[in-house]
Scaffold this active site. Structure first.
Site, mmCIF file in Angstrom:
data_model
loop_
_atom_site.group_PDB
_atom_site.id
_atom_site.type_symbol
_atom_site.label_atom_id
_atom_site.label_comp_id
_atom_site.label_asym_id
_atom_site.label_seq_id
_atom_site.Cartn_x
_atom_site.Cartn_y
_atom_site.Cartn_z
ATOM 1 N N GLU A 186 11.674 9.692 8.492
ATOM 2 C CA GLU A 186 10.661 10.447 9.044
ATOM 3 C C GLU A 186 9.373 9.842 9.012
ATOM 4 O O GLU A 186 8.380 10.264 10.018
ATOM 5 C CB GLU A 186 10.506 11.674 8.105
ATOM 6 C CG GLU A 186 9.555 12.707 8.345
ATOM 7 C CD GLU A 186 10.065 13.441 9.729
ATOM 8 O OE1 GLU A 186 8.978 13.227 10.669
ATOM 9 O OE2 GLU A 186 10.825 14.264 9.769
ATOM 10 N N LYS A 223 6.677 3.310 18.024
ATOM 11 C CA LYS A 223 6.878 4.751 17.779
ATOM 12 C C LYS A 223 7.621 5.736 18.916
ATOM 13 O O LYS A 223 8.573 6.499 18.741
ATOM 14 C CB LYS A 223 5.678 5.514 17.208
ATOM 15 C CG LYS A 223 5.107 4.854 16.023
ATOM 16 C CD LYS A 223 3.844 5.208 15.542
ATOM 17 C CE LYS A 223 3.275 4.546 14.338
ATOM 18 N NZ LYS A 223 1.900 4.837 14.193
ATOM 19 N N GLY A 259 3.503 9.238 10.441
ATOM 20 C CA GLY A 259 2.994 9.092 9.084
ATOM 21 C C GLY A 259 3.361 10.291 8.272
ATOM 22 O O GLY A 259 4.608 10.624 8.213
ATOM 23 N N THR A 293 0.960 -1.325 -0.044
ATOM 24 C CA THR A 293 0.066 -0.032 0.155
ATOM 25 C C THR A 293 0.680 1.274 -0.024
ATOM 26 O O THR A 293 0.693 2.324 -0.842
ATOM 27 C CB THR A 293 -0.810 -0.039 1.235
ATOM 28 O OG1 THR A 293 -1.805 -1.082 1.257
ATOM 29 C CG2 THR A 293 -1.905 1.335 1.178
ATOM 30 N N GLY A 298 -1.649 5.864 6.746
ATOM 31 C CA GLY A 298 -2.368 5.984 5.167
ATOM 32 C C GLY A 298 -1.391 6.032 4.261
ATOM 33 O O GLY A 298 -0.269 6.336 4.351
ATOM 34 N N ALA A 353 11.577 -3.866 -6.256
ATOM 35 C CA ALA A 353 11.553 -5.144 -5.986
ATOM 36 C C ALA A 353 10.540 -5.554 -5.163
ATOM 37 O O ALA A 353 10.074 -4.851 -4.173
ATOM 38 C CB ALA A 353 12.870 -5.626 -5.335
ATOM 39 N N ARG A 356 5.027 -9.480 -8.715
ATOM 40 C CA ARG A 356 5.185 -8.614 -9.577
ATOM 41 C C ARG A 356 3.994 -7.714 -10.062
ATOM 42 O O ARG A 356 3.980 -6.559 -10.702
ATOM 43 C CB ARG A 356 5.620 -9.357 -11.022
ATOM 44 C CG ARG A 356 7.127 -9.578 -10.936
ATOM 45 C CD ARG A 356 7.188 -10.309 -12.270
ATOM 46 N NE ARG A 356 8.713 -10.869 -12.544
ATOM 47 C CZ ARG A 356 9.646 -10.053 -12.800
ATOM 48 N NH1 ARG A 356 9.356 -8.680 -13.216
ATOM 49 N NH2 ARG A 356 10.958 -10.224 -12.855
#
Length: 441
Positions: free
Chosen positions: A130, A206, A135, A14, A303, A44, A48
């Site tokens: 970062e 985090k 996010g 994603t 996201g 990579a 595929r």
């Protein structure tokens, strides 16, 4: 002619697809701003079909990450595989092959940051991250640059959009935990397996990265106290709302006289608290410095598009030469700092909300107050509510609000209460968190 910087991407899920789409859509805008062209030379992925979805030409796709490491024209590698096993090997191989690395992998940095940063220095390369903590929210850059003259005293963060969405739905719309979680999954805010989000682990990853940076310490992830939101009920959030509080899953790091305090847990914050207004999938992070005071960072904490935005920002920082020069002199990372002294969580001094499910019979309230009183814990309020529709017959909820007390004493009291034959379920506890002192030494 703009300088061309060739990039390799490993992992085209994603977020990876978002990075590809951003680079394709905004290459011209980036070139106009910094006179550099970011060229995606190779992608990579074990499947595929994933790069193809994002529009990557077939001749730039490989299933073998070594094709990226062995390409001398590629100077920056983006790792978006996730996890702490194969991703670690990819990052180390990229660095040893003379490539700079950009990653959004908070779990990897939380657990293996020392080794990764050391390898980067030995290889004369840098690691930019970062996207790992906020996010799309610029968060690492302010800590390492904008607040560089400050001694950071504390971080209070809503660092997980899944949990914030669930708690917001429970609080504002009275939904059950299960219903809010299901809707979060349908909306794409929660994974099919949301365990690492809802049990607090993602927030803790985090927090470990942020705390290592902010406090110049080699933070041990296993030293973070972690609690999630799975045991909370809509009636807990409703009770908090009646008292003027909003429930948030917080990652908290702060300096204390005993050492560094690191914890993740649900917390009631006043409706006037700066973090109370962050709802839905948004994140909000308060950072306190001894000169700047309170700073607040707010935005989309996860996201595809927000995370891709942060990844590409790191690419530019490396490509223009800022990050390599900074990393060379950087002394705020795990590899050049020691383990801190950790403050025992039992020494915390807080107020507590407690929900007990008890037998509806005479004398129960007296038993409960005695357990608190025997340990010197003062009670600000204790109320018995009507049973909820899903409560077992003869069982009622009792809500308790304490005065400030030590965590260690609270644990003993709750253990004694849980052992009572009139108590039908494990107590649910939510700590009350007050606004941090803005200026402290």
């Amino acid at each position: 002619m703009a300088e061309v910087v060739r990039i390799g991407l490993i992992g085209c899920g994603t977020v990876g697809q978002g990075v590809v789409q951003l680079l394709l859509a905004e290459a011209g805008e980036i070139e106009r701003k910094v006179c550099l062209r970011l060229e995606l030379a190779r992608v990579a992925d074990k499947d595929r079909a994933q790069p193809a979805k994002a529009g990557v030409p077939a001749d730039r796709v490989t299933t073998n990450a070594a094709d990226i490491f062995n390409d001398p024209s590629i100077s920056i590698v983006i790792e978006l595989v996730g996890g702490t096993t194969i991703a670690k090997e990819f990052v180390l191989q990229a660095l040893r092959a003379g490539k700079h690395v950009v990653t959004a992998n908070k779990a990897l940095l939380a657990k293996h940051g020392r080794e990764i940063y050391r390898t980067a220095r030995e290889s004369g390369r840098c690691v930019a991250f970062e996207a790992s903590c906020g996010g799309g929210i610029p968060l690492i850059l302010p800590i390492r640059q904008g607040l560089i003259a400050n001694r950071i005293s504390a971080i209070y963060g809503i660092l997980n959009g899944t949990c914030n969405y669930i708690l917001s739905e429970m609080d504002q719309k009275g939904k059950s935990y299960a219903q809010a979680l299901s809707e979060a999954q349908q909306a794409g805010y929660a994974e099919l397996d949301p365990t690492l989000d809802v049990n607090g682990t993602d927030t803790a990853h985090k927090l470990a990265v942020l705390a290592s940076l902010a406090f110049m310490a080699d933070v041990d992830f296993d030293k973070i106290h972690i609690e999630g939101i799975e045991s909370l009920d809509a009636q807990d959030l409703a009770a908090g709302r009646e008292m003027g509080y909003v429930c948030k899953l917080l990652g908290i790091a702060g300096r204390t006289e005993e050492g560094l305090s690191l914890r993740v847990h649900p917390a009631f914050v006043s409706k006037s608290h700066p973090l109370a207004g962050s709802s839905g999938s948004f994140n909000a992070i308060s950072v306190y410095g001894n000169w700047v005071g309170h700073t607040l960072y707010y935005g989309r904490g996860a996201g595809q598009k927000p995370t891709a935005s942060a990844v590409v920002a790191d690419l530019v920082e490396i490509a223009v030469g800022n990050m390599p020069r900074t990393f060379e002199r950087f002394r705020m990372l795990n590899d050049v700092n020691e383990q801190p002294v950790y403050a025992p969580i039992d020494d915390l001094q807080l107020r507590y909300y407690v929900r007990l499910m008890v037998a509806d019979r005479a004398g129960v309230m007296a038993q409960i107050t005695r357990c608190f009183g025997d340990l010197g814990i003062g009670l600000r309020a204790i109320t018995q509510h009507e049973p909820t529709d899903d409560a077992p017959d003869g069982t009622v909820p009792v809500m308790v609000l304490t005065h400030k007390t030590r965590e260690g004493q609270m644990k003993k009291a709750l253990a004694a209460i849980a052992a009572l034959d009139s108590v039908r379920a494990a107590p649910v506890t939510i700590r009350l968190v007050e606004e941090h002192e803005e200026y402290s030494s």
